[in-house]
Design an enzyme around this catalytic site. Sequence first.
Site, PDB file in Angstrom:
ATOM      1  N   ARG A  13      43.204  70.728  21.820  1.00 44.80           N
ATOM      2  CA  ARG A  13      44.287  71.617  22.264  1.00 44.80           C
ATOM      3  C   ARG A  13      44.515  72.806  21.324  1.00 44.80           C
ATOM      4  O   ARG A  13      45.340  73.674  21.612  1.00 44.80           O
ATOM      5  CB  ARG A  13      45.580  70.811  22.432  1.00 44.80           C
ATOM      6  CG  ARG A  13      45.606  70.058  23.763  1.00 44.80           C
ATOM      7  CD  ARG A  13      46.940  69.413  23.989  1.00 44.80           C
ATOM      8  NE  ARG A  13      47.097  68.205  23.195  1.00 44.80           N
ATOM      9  CZ  ARG A  13      48.266  67.709  22.815  1.00 44.80           C
ATOM     10  NH1 ARG A  13      49.390  68.363  23.112  1.00 44.80           N
ATOM     11  NH2 ARG A  13      48.336  66.599  22.114  1.00 44.80           N
ATOM     12  N   GLN A  71      33.054  59.038  11.117  1.00 46.86           N
ATOM     13  CA  GLN A  71      33.352  58.230  12.302  1.00 46.86           C
ATOM     14  C   GLN A  71      32.768  58.946  13.510  1.00 46.86           C
ATOM     15  O   GLN A  71      33.279  59.959  13.955  1.00 46.86           O
ATOM     16  CB  GLN A  71      34.869  58.057  12.489  1.00 46.86           C
ATOM     17  CG  GLN A  71      35.194  57.114  13.649  1.00 46.86           C
ATOM     18  CD  GLN A  71      36.603  57.325  14.211  1.00 46.86           C
ATOM     19  OE1 GLN A  71      37.265  58.325  13.932  1.00 46.86           O
ATOM     20  NE2 GLN A  71      37.046  56.377  15.018  1.00 46.86           N
TER      21      GLN A  71
END
Length: 452
Positions: A13, A71
């Site tokens: 966003r 990750q």
Amino acid sequence: MNIVILAAGQGKRMHSNLPKVLHPLAGKPLVQHVIEAARRLAPETLCLVYGHGGDVVRAALDAPDLTWVLQDPQLGTGHAVMQAAPHLAPGGTTLILYGDVPLTQVDTLQRLVHAARNALAILTVELPEPTGYGRIVRDAAGAVQRIVEDKDASAAERAIHEVNTGIIALPTERLVGWLARLSNDNAQREYYLTDIVGMALAAALPITTTQPQGEWEVIGVNSKVQLAQLERIAQRRNAESLMERGVRLADPARIDVRGELICGRDVFIDVNCVFEGRVVLDEAVEVGPACVLKNAQVGAGARVAAFSHIEDALIGPDAVVGPYARLRPGTELAVGAHVGNFVELKNTKLGAQSKANHLAYVGDAVVGSRVNIGAGTITCNYDGANKFKTLIEDDAFIGSDTQLVAPVTVGRGATLGAGTTLTKDAPPDTLTLSRVRQVSLPGWQRPKKAKK
Ligand code: UD1
Ligand code: CA
């Protein structure tokens, strides 16, 4: 103690090519604020969980005390902490922070860590508009039962206003044991770190909650609108702390400090100034409206007037700068020097009580004391390929509209007549001129238009 900062989320966003946690708040990347707060707790291990494509993050922030954990893919907050588990020092407490929650205060974190000695400690907050957050579900006695994510919550649970900030602390051994048992059996198919609440209950580990001083401490940044809101909060807090230390601000809502601003007593700062890097204003310095100061030191009693732009410069005590002055890197003004409107200085020392008050460019120069540099003076320091030095000795007087073609020296006490183009050294205590002699031609007439 271990600290794990989760920073692998994408930040879609933000609509930006810059990774979310590198967006600047008060002049520093978001995650840098979190790292600095973490460091103040002196953890044994400081882990940063970063995501795919996060090499930019790593390059921007790398430091010897950070353990980087990739990750990829990102399967939720529980999955993120799982990646860090092998790096955690055994024993003690582990604190989980978010890289996009920049303003959490160190004393809030200390309270949380203290509460987690033999408990699962959760930082929670009451929000008037809790949509999107995990809710804290308590039993009739007020004991925490679980955290339910917005997307998994029932209508009754959605009505709860106490939310999980995501910041938690607990004994490391418990965390590591429980991470291995997390599943992704939920609405988002994510491994939820919050599922450890159920495991703590089952293992009879006490669950405690701690609240921050203010909501702003736990607000995360997901959009540029939120980034701008947090920026105002950070600036307001900084303005208040300046005023508490004796600075007078014309308007605390109209100052932006994007770095470190250190002020002595009785400093006054007018509206709309921007401070970047490290700026030191000594006692009784006055900064006029709309000035920009970056990496600068200003001596006691000096005055920087409106619309001045100062970078990598030292300004001596009682100096006067501006309005509309530009001090570029390497400028040093000695005590009582004056630099006026539309004067640009670069890599130049201006001696005590010397003045360049109007429309001048002085670059790569060393100017002595009590020198007057007339309006329109220019050091021609650059031949298109190389830079050269100009030396102006004490008590020299440089007439208006002079060009000093460097390398060149003006001797002590020398005077240069207005309009001089100086290409050779000017001897001390002597008037040097390079003008053609003024003549008036009697009978001269203006050209007239030829008749067709
Ligand atoms: C999480 C909490 C929610 C809490 C909210 C507060 C869980 C399951 N939910 O929501 O209870 O109210 O935070 O903001 O923990 N991140 C990773 N890897 C991942 C996923 C996330 O590093 O795979 C990082 C993000 O970069 C971010 C933080 O974890 O810094 C939170 O992620 P976000 O997706 O914003 O929060 P939720 O999981 O929705
Ligand atoms: Ca999520």
